[in-house]
Design an enzyme around this catalytic site. Structure first.
Site, PDB file in Angstrom:
ATOM      1  N   LYS A   1     -61.438 -54.434 -55.847  1.00 61.35           N
ATOM      2  CA  LYS A   1     -60.252 -54.238 -55.410  1.00 61.35           C
ATOM      3  C   LYS A   1     -59.862 -53.000 -56.151  1.00 61.35           C
ATOM      4  O   LYS A   1     -58.803 -52.326 -56.046  1.00 61.35           O
ATOM      5  CB  LYS A   1     -59.347 -55.370 -55.896  1.00 61.35           C
ATOM      6  N   ARG A   2     -60.099 -52.809 -57.446  1.00 59.91           N
ATOM      7  CA  ARG A   2     -59.937 -51.754 -58.170  1.00 59.91           C
ATOM      8  C   ARG A   2     -60.007 -50.268 -57.558  1.00 59.91           C
ATOM      9  O   ARG A   2     -59.415 -49.316 -57.802  1.00 59.91           O
ATOM     10  CB  ARG A   2     -61.055 -51.580 -59.535  1.00 59.91           C
TER      11      ARG A   2
END
Ligand code: GLU
Length: 482
Positions: free
Chosen positions: A261-262
């Protein structure tokens, strides 16, 4: 219950086993696709199994999202939730008794043992091991407890987990993609298979299911390779034949770290909402770690089924490249029929809380087809047709203030005189107006476009004005800046 050996020559059975976390990660979608292609290519069976033993996150809604995303990608399963099959149930929470049954068998046969170590004790011993420069895995403390020691722990009321007793030997995994992977005995310590609350760990549940569901191939991400020697030993203890393993290269971001998700959007649902076409995502994911030859980029689904082959899966990490995906999506948008695009753009506009008239969308599709790399972009470009809440963006506002309100009023008067409201006539009148104003075409048309569409980027101007209609066009030109 002895596990039957797998019959020779049986057809391919492979699976995708997502843990429903609320979204389908593109890495899992790729694993699903490769399994699906492998099954379809060989006339085998593709199974969906839901690994939902983490009950907090595994809600029905989360499972619904995973299934919806697989369906959207066109990855239909032959056995699994909703379709059933001979080796169900296909949700692990409905199979819990099978894991306890196996655990009991292992306990009785000596392949597993009760472990009474508390989390605090384990942590402390790991810390000491690290300090001594030793590997921090489980030290086997409870492996050979005497009856008396066991009884004492029970009397203390200690929680009891069950650990698998690893044979103290090196293990070699024969991987269809990576060749041989060697694991040293010292790195393969005894591990928990049943937690003290009676739930199975992933290592046990997946291995038991793979055997009981007669998997011939386990095709999954390379991050799970360390599980494989352990699962092989569980399967051996079950007296069963192991499946063949194929570990897919990691999907990484531009920084070569595992895609998470980063890095932004990693959920299939996000791509769906942003207006990527499933065929574009499928084509893109197919090439994320696999290639047919050096040159072919576009594959229809049938071509993928026909050509997919594990031997051409790469060993190297595959970098997720959003720009390439967008470019590919643009290609599929240009290939799509008008009817299909009308449908998906209408859908996208509805998603933006508008009430689009599909016949107007249909008329507008040829204007935006070449200009959009996602369906969402198409929706954005056509928004001005379906709402009068058009507030000029910054660039548009600049263009308007540069030309002045009087200029827009004059443009409105000229357009009011157009008899036949067609793009042709609108063009004729606007060009005349521009020439009379002694302005360049760009300077003259930018503010008109800005007032009518709210943006300096829009579908072609004359056609846009034609579609918007006379009354709404004049109203916008007259009210802007007022
Ligand atoms: N549940 C695992 C995951 O979502 C899959 C495990 C497997 O394929 O064996 O990553």
């Amino acid at each position: 219950m002895a596990e039957a050996p797998r019959p020779l020559g049986e057809s391919v059975r492979c699976r995708i086993a997502p843990a429903p976390t609320g979204y389908l990660h593109v890495g899992n979608a790729r694993a699903a696709l490769y399994n699906w292609l492998f099954a379809r290519h060989s006339g085998g069976t593709f199974v969906l199994r839901i690994e939902d033993t983490d009950r907090v996150r595994s809600t029905d809604e989360a499972i619904g999202i995973v299934m919806g995303s697989l369906r959207w990608l066109g990855l239909d399963w032959d056995e699994g939730p909703e379709v059933g099959g001979p080796y169900g149930p296909y949700r692990q929470t409905e199979r819990l008794h099978r894991y306890t049954e196996v655990t009991d068998r292992f306990l009785a046969g000596g392949s597993a043992y009760a472990c009474y170590c508390t989390p605090g004790e384990l942590e402390e011993r790991r810390r000491l091991a690290r300090a001594r420069g030793e590997p921090p895995g489980y030290d086997g403390r409870c492996r050979n407890l005497s009856e008396a020691e066991r009884a004492a722990f029970e009397a203390e009321g200690r929680q009891r987990a069950v650990r698998f007793a690893m044979p103290e030997e090196d293990v070699t995994v024969h991987d269809l993609i990576r060749g041989e992977a060697h694991f040293r005995a010292n790195d393969l310590r005894d591990f928990v298979i049943l937690r003290s609350d009676g739930t199975p760990t992933y290592l046990l549940a997946a291995a038991v299911d793979d055997v009981q569901m007669h998997m011939t191939h386990v095709i999954r991400g390379e991050d799970l390779l360390p599980s494989t020697p352990r699962q092989l030993k569980i399967i051996e203890a079950l007296g069963a034949e192991p499946p063949a393993y194929a570990h897919l290269p990691l999907v990484v971001g531009a920084d070569r770290q595992p895609l998470s998700k980063r890095h932004g959007s990693v959920a299939v649902e996000w791509f769906k909402e942003r207006g990527f076409l499933p065929e574009a995502l499928v084509n893109y994911l197919a090439l994320l770690g696999w290639s047919y030859d050096e040159t072919t980029t576009f594959f229809s689904r049938d071509e993928l089924v026909d050509r997919f082959d594990l031997s051409r899966v790469s060993h190297n990490p595959a970098a997720f490249d959003m720009q390439k995906l967008e470019w590919m999506n643009g290609h599929y948008i240009r290939e799509a029929t008008d009817t299909r695009l009308t449908e998906v753009v209408t859908e996208a506009l509805r998603g933006g809380a508008l009430v689009p008239d599909p016949s107007v969308v249909a008329a507008a599709i040829p204007l935006v087809r070449e200009r959009m790399s996602t369906i969402e972009e198409g929706g954005r470009l056509l928004r001005f047709l379906f709402t009068d809440d058009v507030v000029p963006d910054e660039k548009a506002a600049n263009a308007i203030s540069k030309a002045g309100v009087g200029f827009l009023r004059e443009a409105a008067s000229r357009l009011e005189a157009v008899e036949d409201w067609t793009a042709e006539e609108i063009k004729r009148v606007l060009i005349l107006f521009q020439e009379d104003s002694h302005m360049s075409r760009r300077d003259a048309f930018a503010p008109i476009r800005a007032a009518v569409t709210g943006s300096t980027v829009s579908p072609p101007l004359y056609e846009s004005i034609e579609l918007l209609g006379r009354d709404r066009t004049l109203a916008r030109l007259r009210s802007t800046g007022a």
